[in-house]
Design an enzyme around this catalytic site. Sequence first.
Site, PDB file in Angstrom:
ATOM      1  N   HIS A   1       1.664  15.351 -27.510  1.00  0.00           N
ATOM      2  CA  HIS A   1       1.593  13.975 -26.956  1.00  0.00           C
ATOM      3  C   HIS A   1       0.402  13.358 -27.465  1.00  0.00           C
ATOM      4  O   HIS A   1       0.409  12.116 -27.375  1.00  0.00           O
ATOM      5  CB  HIS A   1       1.980  14.278 -25.378  1.00  0.00           C
ATOM      6  CG  HIS A   1       2.930  14.365 -25.052  1.00  0.00           C
ATOM      7  ND1 HIS A   1       3.642  15.616 -25.124  1.00  0.00           N
ATOM      8  CD2 HIS A   1       3.901  13.784 -24.223  1.00  0.00           C
ATOM      9  CE1 HIS A   1       4.715  15.472 -24.389  1.00  0.00           C
ATOM     10  NE2 HIS A   1       4.991  14.394 -24.014  1.00  0.00           N
TER      11      HIS A   1
ATOM     12  N   ASN B   1       0.476  18.375 -22.427  1.00  0.00           N
ATOM     13  CA  ASN B   1       0.248  17.210 -23.480  1.00  0.00           C
ATOM     14  C   ASN B   1       0.518  17.657 -24.624  1.00  0.00           C
ATOM     15  O   ASN B   1       0.113  16.919 -25.677  1.00  0.00           O
ATOM     16  CB  ASN B   1      -1.440  16.718 -23.205  1.00  0.00           C
ATOM     17  CG  ASN B   1      -1.427  16.088 -21.815  1.00  0.00           C
ATOM     18  OD1 ASN B   1      -0.570  15.115 -21.609  1.00  0.00           O
ATOM     19  ND2 ASN B   1      -2.532  16.003 -21.174  1.00  0.00           N
TER      20      ASN B   1
ATOM     21  N   ARG C   1      -2.866  21.416 -16.289  1.00  0.00           N
ATOM     22  CA  ARG C   1      -1.895  20.607 -16.474  1.00  0.00           C
ATOM     23  C   ARG C   1      -1.907  19.837 -17.884  1.00  0.00           C
ATOM     24  O   ARG C   1      -1.112  19.405 -18.503  1.00  0.00           O
ATOM     25  CB  ARG C   1      -1.812  19.641 -15.261  1.00  0.00           C
ATOM     26  CG  ARG C   1      -0.561  18.509 -15.380  1.00  0.00           C
ATOM     27  CD  ARG C   1      -0.494  17.911 -14.109  1.00  0.00           C
ATOM     28  NE  ARG C   1       0.520  17.121 -14.147  1.00  0.00           N
ATOM     29  CZ  ARG C   1       0.979  16.288 -13.189  1.00  0.00           C
ATOM     30  NH1 ARG C   1       0.595  16.296 -11.953  1.00  0.00           N
ATOM     31  NH2 ARG C   1       2.212  15.497 -13.086  1.00  0.00           N
TER      32      ARG C   1
ATOM     33  N   ARG D   1       0.830  -1.185   0.037  1.00  0.00           N
ATOM     34  CA  ARG D   1       0.159   0.090  -0.050  1.00  0.00           C
ATOM     35  C   ARG D   1       0.934   1.260  -0.113  1.00  0.00           C
ATOM     36  O   ARG D   1       0.355   2.534   0.332  1.00  0.00           O
ATOM     37  CB  ARG D   1      -1.053   0.100   1.125  1.00  0.00           C
ATOM     38  CG  ARG D   1      -2.192  -1.287   1.109  1.00  0.00           C
ATOM     39  CD  ARG D   1      -2.946  -1.080   2.056  1.00  0.00           C
ATOM     40  NE  ARG D   1      -4.141  -1.998   1.987  1.00  0.00           N
ATOM     41  CZ  ARG D   1      -5.047  -2.181   3.049  1.00  0.00           C
ATOM     42  NH1 ARG D   1      -4.999  -1.590   4.129  1.00  0.00           N
ATOM     43  NH2 ARG D   1      -5.868  -3.294   2.785  1.00  0.00           N
TER      44      ARG D   1
ATOM     45  N   GLU E   1      -4.641  17.169 -12.857  1.00  0.00           N
ATOM     46  CA  GLU E   1      -4.511  17.236 -14.617  1.00  0.00           C
ATOM     47  C   GLU E   1      -6.025  17.351 -14.566  1.00  0.00           C
ATOM     48  O   GLU E   1      -6.632  16.482 -15.673  1.00  0.00           O
ATOM     49  CB  GLU E   1      -4.012  16.083 -15.171  1.00  0.00           C
ATOM     50  CG  GLU E   1      -3.960  16.051 -16.522  1.00  0.00           C
ATOM     51  CD  GLU E   1      -3.306  15.176 -17.349  1.00  0.00           C
ATOM     52  OE1 GLU E   1      -2.458  15.171 -18.403  1.00  0.00           O
ATOM     53  OE2 GLU E   1      -3.302  13.884 -16.969  1.00  0.00           O
TER      54      GLU E   1
ATOM     55  N   HIS F   1       2.310  10.268 -28.699  1.00  0.00           N
ATOM     56  CA  HIS F   1       2.269   9.061 -28.061  1.00  0.00           C
ATOM     57  C   HIS F   1       1.658   7.938 -28.911  1.00  0.00           C
ATOM     58  O   HIS F   1       2.217   6.757 -28.675  1.00  0.00           O
ATOM     59  CB  HIS F   1       1.196   9.205 -26.837  1.00  0.00           C
ATOM     60  CG  HIS F   1       2.047   9.360 -25.601  1.00  0.00           C
ATOM     61  ND1 HIS F   1       1.362   9.682 -24.393  1.00  0.00           N
ATOM     62  CD2 HIS F   1       3.492   9.590 -25.254  1.00  0.00           C
ATOM     63  CE1 HIS F   1       2.438  10.058 -23.450  1.00  0.00           C
ATOM     64  NE2 HIS F   1       3.477  10.012 -23.936  1.00  0.00           N
TER      65      HIS F   1
ATOM     66  N   GLU G   1      11.177  17.597 -24.713  1.00  0.00           N
ATOM     67  CA  GLU G   1      10.381  18.169 -23.801  1.00  0.00           C
ATOM     68  C   GLU G   1      10.596  19.635 -23.238  1.00  0.00           C
ATOM     69  O   GLU G   1       9.830  20.310 -22.902  1.00  0.00           O
ATOM     70  CB  GLU G   1      10.454  17.305 -22.420  1.00  0.00           C
ATOM     71  CG  GLU G   1       9.777  15.774 -22.793  1.00  0.00           C
ATOM     72  CD  GLU G   1       8.356  15.755 -22.795  1.00  0.00           C
ATOM     73  OE1 GLU G   1       7.808  16.610 -22.451  1.00  0.00           O
ATOM     74  OE2 GLU G   1       7.870  14.827 -23.424  1.00  0.00           O
TER      75      GLU G   1
ATOM     76  N   HIS H   1      10.904   8.512 -27.562  1.00  0.00           N
ATOM     77  CA  HIS H   1       9.943   9.341 -27.032  1.00  0.00           C
ATOM     78  C   HIS H   1      10.090  10.592 -27.563  1.00  0.00           C
ATOM     79  O   HIS H   1       9.116  11.285 -28.385  1.00  0.00           O
ATOM     80  CB  HIS H   1      10.059   9.564 -25.439  1.00  0.00           C
ATOM     81  CG  HIS H   1       8.924  10.533 -25.023  1.00  0.00           C
ATOM     82  ND1 HIS H   1       7.560  10.190 -25.002  1.00  0.00           N
ATOM     83  CD2 HIS H   1       8.923  11.556 -24.505  1.00  0.00           C
ATOM     84  CE1 HIS H   1       6.882  10.994 -24.381  1.00  0.00           C
ATOM     85  NE2 HIS H   1       7.866  12.161 -24.380  1.00  0.00           N
TER      86      HIS H   1
ATOM     87  N   LYS I   1       3.047  11.675 -11.373  1.00  0.00           N
ATOM     88  CA  LYS I   1       2.455  10.836 -12.429  1.00  0.00           C
ATOM     89  C   LYS I   1       3.284   9.621 -12.759  1.00  0.00           C
ATOM     90  O   LYS I   1       4.207   9.693 -12.897  1.00  0.00           O
ATOM     91  CB  LYS I   1       2.106  11.574 -13.723  1.00  0.00           C
ATOM     92  CG  LYS I   1       1.079  12.391 -13.703  1.00  0.00           C
ATOM     93  CD  LYS I   1       0.869  13.344 -14.741  1.00  0.00           C
ATOM     94  CE  LYS I   1       0.405  12.453 -15.975  1.00  0.00           C
ATOM     95  NZ  LYS I   1       0.038  13.283 -17.189  1.00  0.00           N
TER      96      LYS I   1
ATOM     97  N   LYS J   1       7.378  23.227 -15.433  1.00  0.00           N
ATOM     98  CA  LYS J   1       6.419  22.058 -15.101  1.00  0.00           C
ATOM     99  C   LYS J   1       6.035  22.265 -13.856  1.00  0.00           C
ATOM    100  O   LYS J   1       4.849  21.956 -13.429  1.00  0.00           O
ATOM    101  CB  LYS J   1       7.041  20.721 -15.635  1.00  0.00           C
ATOM    102  CG  LYS J   1       6.178  19.639 -15.259  1.00  0.00           C
ATOM    103  CD  LYS J   1       6.674  18.156 -15.796  1.00  0.00           C
ATOM    104  CE  LYS J   1       5.771  17.233 -15.328  1.00  0.00           C
ATOM    105  NZ  LYS J   1       5.881  15.812 -15.979  1.00  0.00           N
TER     106      LYS J   1
END
Length: 354
Positions: free
Chosen positions: A236, A233, A229, A113, A225, A240, A177, A255, A135, A215
């Site tokens: 992306h 993206n 936020r 946990r 998000e 992606h 980025e 990437h 994230k 960021k």
Amino acid sequence: MELKVGEDYSIVIDAIGSGHFDWLRDRGYAGWVVIMDEETERHCLPRIQPWLEDVPTVPIVVPAGELHKHLDTCKYIWEEMFRGGVGRRWCCLNLGGGVIGDMGGFAAATFKRGIDFVQIPTTLLSQVDASVGGKLGIDFFAVKNSIGLFANPQAVWVDAGFLRTLPARELRSGYAEIIKHALIANAGQWEEIQQIGDLDSIDWAPVITRSVDIKRRVVLEDPRERGLRKALNFGHTIGHAVESYFLHREDRLLHGEAIAIGMITESWLSHQLGTLGERELADIRQYCLRTYGHQHVPESSYRELLDLMRQDKKNDGEEINFTFLDRPGVAAVNRTATADMITRSLNYYNTLGD
């Protein structure tokens, strides 16, 4: 340089040394787990090894690369944690690039946990992007980062010295980025980086600091998000999908190489929808092509790419969600485009290689 992410944790941009590990020891952990891949074990572990000798430490080495960012690798990590006697009062050190940060953080945040973790990003991509913001996740069902959660690290240690271990292609990948951060939030920085041609001659520490701060400010305003936020993206949604499509091919894209395609196509969409000007589109197109070259995207892949975009977790209902540009430095979130428009953007990109 220390950048605070609210009251949760700090991003320390400095050469890693004894002070970092003294801070860790003062927190009274029963032991440390070090998650790394085969490359960071060889090139980066020696940099921190001197401070691991007097604390119970469980090293876990996994195969390198996005291809291994999946549930089976997490299962192996959890099994090694159990075999090593890792408990709730341990801390996990994720030593590696974005894959290690995402997957190691995910494994730590779900083991018993959740145990504490520290991100030690070793690639430019992870230093300016993946390690910041909490994230975490793995790829599933051919969709990047589709299984995961939000959990903050105890700290992020950014040491530009690790970049000397990177191949030029990996360094260039992470640079995408930095381009993205400038385009969505800092027009002045975008003007500055357009003058950069040779990545080998950059003093990375100030460039990383400015990019991380963009960021950091976005994450502080929208940690889950819900709105702003999503600006992160940009490039992306298409990028992606392109990255996932090429993942299992011999001509696989890194990437940042895929995100460069995404930034060009999504800038074209921004222009077609009446926000981004022709001159600004040309500047983005020219700089991305100059930095990354051109990789043809087969027309036979378009249907698969659209299917991948439709599975993107940012979507709401049937529409494909985008972040577009109003102008360099100003992003517009929660915009949509039709399948026909997306296909036309890919056709536009392909013509640039003719």
